[in-house]
Write an enzyme that holds these catalytic residues in place. Structure first.
Site, PDB file in Angstrom:
ATOM      1  N   ARG A  62       3.979 102.648  90.915  1.00 20.01           N
ATOM      2  CA  ARG A  62       3.749 104.088  90.586  1.00 20.01           C
ATOM      3  C   ARG A  62       3.916 104.393  89.165  1.00 20.01           C
ATOM      4  O   ARG A  62       4.416 103.469  88.323  1.00 20.01           O
ATOM      5  CB  ARG A  62       5.055 104.847  91.232  1.00 20.01           C
ATOM      6  CG  ARG A  62       4.767 104.613  92.857  1.00 20.01           C
ATOM      7  CD  ARG A  62       5.924 105.339  93.543  1.00 20.01           C
ATOM      8  NE  ARG A  62       6.134 106.866  93.048  1.00 20.01           N
ATOM      9  CZ  ARG A  62       6.858 107.823  93.730  1.00 20.01           C
ATOM     10  NH1 ARG A  62       7.368 107.695  95.019  1.00 20.01           N
ATOM     11  NH2 ARG A  62       6.756 109.120  93.439  1.00 20.01           N
ATOM     12  N   ASP A  64       4.327 107.636  86.415  1.00 22.50           N
ATOM     13  CA  ASP A  64       4.636 109.054  86.217  1.00 22.50           C
ATOM     14  C   ASP A  64       3.344 109.538  85.512  1.00 22.50           C
ATOM     15  O   ASP A  64       2.643 109.172  84.969  1.00 22.50           O
ATOM     16  CB  ASP A  64       5.834 109.351  85.702  1.00 22.50           C
ATOM     17  CG  ASP A  64       6.992 109.143  86.319  1.00 22.50           C
ATOM     18  OD1 ASP A  64       6.837 109.273  87.551  1.00 22.50           O
ATOM     19  OD2 ASP A  64       8.149 109.188  85.857  1.00 22.50           O
ATOM     20  N   TYR A 122       6.438  96.751  79.461  1.00 24.02           N
ATOM     21  CA  TYR A 122       6.166  98.177  79.161  1.00 24.02           C
ATOM     22  C   TYR A 122       6.428  98.054  77.582  1.00 24.02           C
ATOM     23  O   TYR A 122       7.218  97.360  76.902  1.00 24.02           O
ATOM     24  CB  TYR A 122       7.268  98.911  79.534  1.00 24.02           C
ATOM     25  CG  TYR A 122       6.870  99.389  80.889  1.00 24.02           C
ATOM     26  CD1 TYR A 122       5.964 100.470  81.452  1.00 24.02           C
ATOM     27  CD2 TYR A 122       7.447  98.898  82.014  1.00 24.02           C
ATOM     28  CE1 TYR A 122       5.730 100.831  82.532  1.00 24.02           C
ATOM     29  CE2 TYR A 122       7.052  99.022  83.333  1.00 24.02           C
ATOM     30  CZ  TYR A 122       6.190 100.055  83.646  1.00 24.02           C
ATOM     31  OH  TYR A 122       6.003 100.427  84.924  1.00 24.02           O
ATOM     32  N   ARG A 210      12.239 104.522  80.180  1.00 27.10           N
ATOM     33  CA  ARG A 210      12.138 106.172  79.451  1.00 27.10           C
ATOM     34  C   ARG A 210      13.971 106.351  79.119  1.00 27.10           C
ATOM     35  O   ARG A 210      13.967 107.063  78.228  1.00 27.10           O
ATOM     36  CB  ARG A 210      11.592 107.213  80.223  1.00 27.10           C
ATOM     37  CG  ARG A 210      10.140 106.938  80.358  1.00 27.10           C
ATOM     38  CD  ARG A 210       9.355 107.859  81.156  1.00 27.10           C
ATOM     39  NE  ARG A 210       9.741 109.285  80.963  1.00 27.10           N
ATOM     40  CZ  ARG A 210       9.239 110.244  81.889  1.00 27.10           C
ATOM     41  NH1 ARG A 210       8.681 109.804  82.752  1.00 27.10           N
ATOM     42  NH2 ARG A 210       9.519 111.321  81.703  1.00 27.10           N
TER      43      ARG A 210
END
Lengths: 257, 257
Positions: A62, A64, A122, A210
């Protein structure tokens, strides 16, 4: 439309892995949802123009709203004979300009973009200048105070290894059964006024990257002491860590199988 | 609103030079025009929130729709006492995210952003890969054939110096009285899959950089022979050169005074 996925899939004889890249600015993440445009929905519509079959797309994770992908992986099963090279060209013709298929490859029938994944990388981009960069507005966090890269690399090194990352996970309706993840790399680098955090792990909790960035920026500001990172990990509480940095600076960079 | 600019300006006692940067994707160039959003219009509206005066903005050049600026220069005269540093912050608060003021400085009263300019530098970005880059769609030309940088640097060197650039100028309703320009640098470089052409000159004709890029790509494709560039210059005819490359890859990069 309701159908039995197992029945649908058992008839198919090819499994295709697609590597794609997308600018997430105008999408509400990967996952199809009501009243919002998702990458999956746009992708599925484009694929229908190329392969006339009911196809179930499996994404590697998933993501965001507003999150980008330099590499995102999808697999799907099909009976189509279309060669992989032609599939790349055909999909790129139908997809909007902010999504691109980088490659297509045939993989074993039991390959699954999400469950076969053994790690992800990431990156998070920060525009570090008093004045904003008009070109990076949707592609980075604008942060105007000084950032001591060496300090953040020291603090970041404390997160490397196997830890319970509950403090770095947004609590939502998903059940958190196992919050232990193994971070193999975490590194800040600077190129001009762009600071990039790269993090690689065997898996990530919801918002983990994050929240790590938000916590690191608190360290940069002197609001969290460098060695307090150990207490934040031990606390196993979201409240112990810093804020969640905005989605627009985040990019899924690599997916490992 | 009609007013006499000379009268308006003669009363002012400060002349301010602003260096700005903007993502030109959603603007129809710098110049105010009917039925289209321009950078100048948006800028003028923001300035009105900071300085409550009739102000005449002078831009360093016209730019086409979709062209970007890493540096664009504006000057205006005012009676406001606002310190330059505060002007930067105040304007950045009112301007949209795709325009940023980089600096403000007081300059002599006879300074004019356009007429005082002694040279400009443009860059043109090419995404050189078979698959498009979703992040560079509005910020580069997507060109999928191989580009021989050394060849283009050889051909580009023939354009350096003082030449009549009529062949590299779009014919429009503007009168072309003097088409001689002095190109001091022209260089192609490559970073990953991004090829950048940098060109510096004492001035540029309408669409000159974009036509040079379009011509160079014809050379890259083998459709124009390297030494034919000399005949193209000599022809003094727009028809002799290659096509005009799209605006979206073009950036005003530096302005010299």
């Amino acid at each position: 439309m309701q159908y039995n996925v197992l029945d649908l899939e058992s008839e198919k004889n090819r499994n295709i892995l697609l590597k794609i890249s997308y600018d997430g600015s105008r999408y509400h993440g990967w996952q199809i949802q009501k009243n919002a445009v998702s990458v999956q929905e746009v992708f599925q519509n484009s694929l229908r123009n190329v392969i006339d079959e009911d196809i179930e797309l499996k994404g590697c994770s998933r993501t965001d709203s507003g999150v980008h992908a330099n590499m995102y992986c999808i697999n799907f099963k099909t009976n189509s004979f279309i060669p992989c090279e032609r599939l790349v060209m055909a999909l790129n013709r139908f997809l909007p300009a902010d999504i691109a298929v980088l490659s297509a490859d045939e993989v074993p029938m039991d390959f699954h973009a999400r469950y076969s994944c053994i790690g992800k990388e990431y990156i998070y981009k920060i525009w570090n200048n008093k004045v904003r960069n008009p070109f990076l507005n949707n592609y980075s966090l604008h942060y105007w105070y000084d950032i001591d890269i060496d300090l953040l690399n020291y603090v970041g090194s404390k997160l490397i290894g196997e830890h319970n990352f509950t403090s770095f996970c947004t609590v939502d309706n998903r059940v958190l059964t196992d919050a232990v993840r193994n971070v193999s790399e975490l590194k800040f680098s600077k190129q001009g006024d762009v600071i990039t955090m790269m993090i690689r792990a065997d898996g990530f909790l919801y918002n983990m990257v994050r929240i790590i960035v938000g916590t690191m920026l608190r360290v940069a500001q002197g609001k969290i002491k460098p060695d307090d990172i150990l207490y934040i990990i031990e606390a196993k509480s979201r409240k112990a860590a810093g804020p969640t940095a905005p989605a627009k600076g985040l990019y899924l960079n690599r997916v490992f199988y």
